[in-house]
Design a protein around this motif. Sequence first.
Motif, PDB file in Angstrom:
ATOM      1  N   ILE A 144       0.760  -1.229   0.041  1.00  0.00           N
ATOM      2  CA  ILE A 144      -0.090  -0.161   0.033  1.00  0.00           C
ATOM      3  C   ILE A 144       0.780   1.361   0.109  1.00  0.00           C
ATOM      4  O   ILE A 144       1.625   1.399   0.891  1.00  0.00           O
TER       5      ILE A 144
ATOM      6  N   ASN B 176      -0.687   4.473  -0.835  1.00  0.00           N
ATOM      7  CA  ASN B 176      -1.661   5.513  -0.788  1.00  0.00           C
ATOM      8  C   ASN B 176      -1.980   5.550   0.799  1.00  0.00           C
ATOM      9  O   ASN B 176      -2.486   4.526   1.508  1.00  0.00           O
TER      10      ASN B 176
ATOM     11  N   SER C 192      -4.159   7.483   2.356  1.00  0.00           N
ATOM     12  CA  SER C 192      -5.577   7.424   2.727  1.00  0.00           C
ATOM     13  C   SER C 192      -6.230   5.918   2.689  1.00  0.00           C
ATOM     14  O   SER C 192      -6.699   5.400   3.573  1.00  0.00           O
ATOM     15  N   GLU C 193      -5.479   4.906   1.858  1.00  0.00           N
ATOM     16  CA  GLU C 193      -5.965   3.758   1.677  1.00  0.00           C
ATOM     17  C   GLU C 193      -5.375   2.823   2.964  1.00  0.00           C
ATOM     18  O   GLU C 193      -6.047   2.177   3.612  1.00  0.00           O
TER      19      GLU C 193
ATOM     20  N   LEU D 185      -7.600   3.669   5.997  1.00  0.00           N
ATOM     21  CA  LEU D 185      -8.924   2.523   5.956  1.00  0.00           C
ATOM     22  C   LEU D 185      -8.586   1.226   6.455  1.00  0.00           C
ATOM     23  O   LEU D 185      -9.251   0.875   7.173  1.00  0.00           O
ATOM     24  N   VAL D 186      -7.430   0.913   5.758  1.00  0.00           N
ATOM     25  CA  VAL D 186      -6.945  -0.486   6.258  1.00  0.00           C
ATOM     26  C   VAL D 186      -6.573  -0.806   7.929  1.00  0.00           C
ATOM     27  O   VAL D 186      -7.330  -1.624   8.314  1.00  0.00           O
TER      28      VAL D 186
END
Length: 377
Positions: free
Chosen positions: A92, A94, A96-97, A100-101
């Motif tokens: 990952i 990003n 922002s991603e 979320l994770v």
Amino acid sequence: MFESRITKTDCALYRGDRPCAPNKESGVGCGDCTQYREQGTRWLIINLGAMGDCLRSTTILHGILRKDPYAEITWITDFPDLIPTHVVKRVISNLSEAQLVLLTERFHMVINLDKDPRAAALMELSSGARLGFGVDKETGKLKTYGDGADRKLAMGVDDQASKSNTMSYCQEAYAIADLEYQNDEYLPPEFQHLPSEVTSWSHRYEHPIIALGPGCGSRWPTRRWPTDRWAQLINSLRHRLNHKGTVILLGGQEDQIELGQIEVMANLYRGYNSLRVIRQPTIDNMPKLLKLLSEVDIMVTPVSFLLHTAIAAKTPKLVVLNNIFNKHEQSLFGRGGFVEPNSCDCYYANHCNRDKSCMEDLGVEVVVDAVVSSLQC
């Protein structure tokens, strides 16, 4: 009621948002499948910062896989191209991603090797056992999880302690992750099986092939060896190697002006059948760069990303120009050594305290001797 044939959602091959590989390839359901394997422990590694640190942090993957050969590893980084996706299940880049994770998933173990404030903040969002660096929510300053991180933090805030350190970065990473270090090397993206047309240096150019990486980036300009010294190095190597071999000048986009200057200076002295000088354009494909560096005979460079790439590629010989760093922190895995000026007053500093940089005291013949000696071993 509909009854699904996909019942073993604890299988390592189960994906949830699409068919698993066995179902896609042969149409089997879980009851008929012979490839069931229980999902391994879930690990999260956070290392956002410097490219070189990110690449050498991959050493801990060996230790994780020794502990659990079926571990499912997620890595959060700014440099996804440096991560071996044949071992790491999810990369990952990003943020922002990543948030979320971290807000929705739990990991068995979370390891943050990076003191970057963003990485430390991500650590605090994670769920699971933690090792490495986080943020003290009351003070906003760095905090540690585990004895290995305590030691690493102490080295980072005390120059005298850092100068006396004899542990390599790889050893420190293992200590932070509470894993057993077994002289494990970097684990880069796969590159060994690239098609033959990619691997041209070994066939096109005369050996020995000597790669020079003069660049040192903008963060630590005090590492820089003067441009004219690199040209003098090439000229001296011509005589010592009896005009045989090839020099490859390597660097990133930011290094191209200097590489051009070195090429012009060096070629002013070029004679008939002399050692050839080639400036390699920027390579933005990591596997290709690894493959090319695996084919050179020796790499000469300051402590830099190119050095870490050469180590990952297992370039046979390494000559490392060093002044501001503790050389014990860098693992060369028995493939090289360091050349240093007699003294340096700029330990981990990006501005030289002297009127004349100590790197100007590092003589060309000292480097030439190291190169020739390494090639003869």
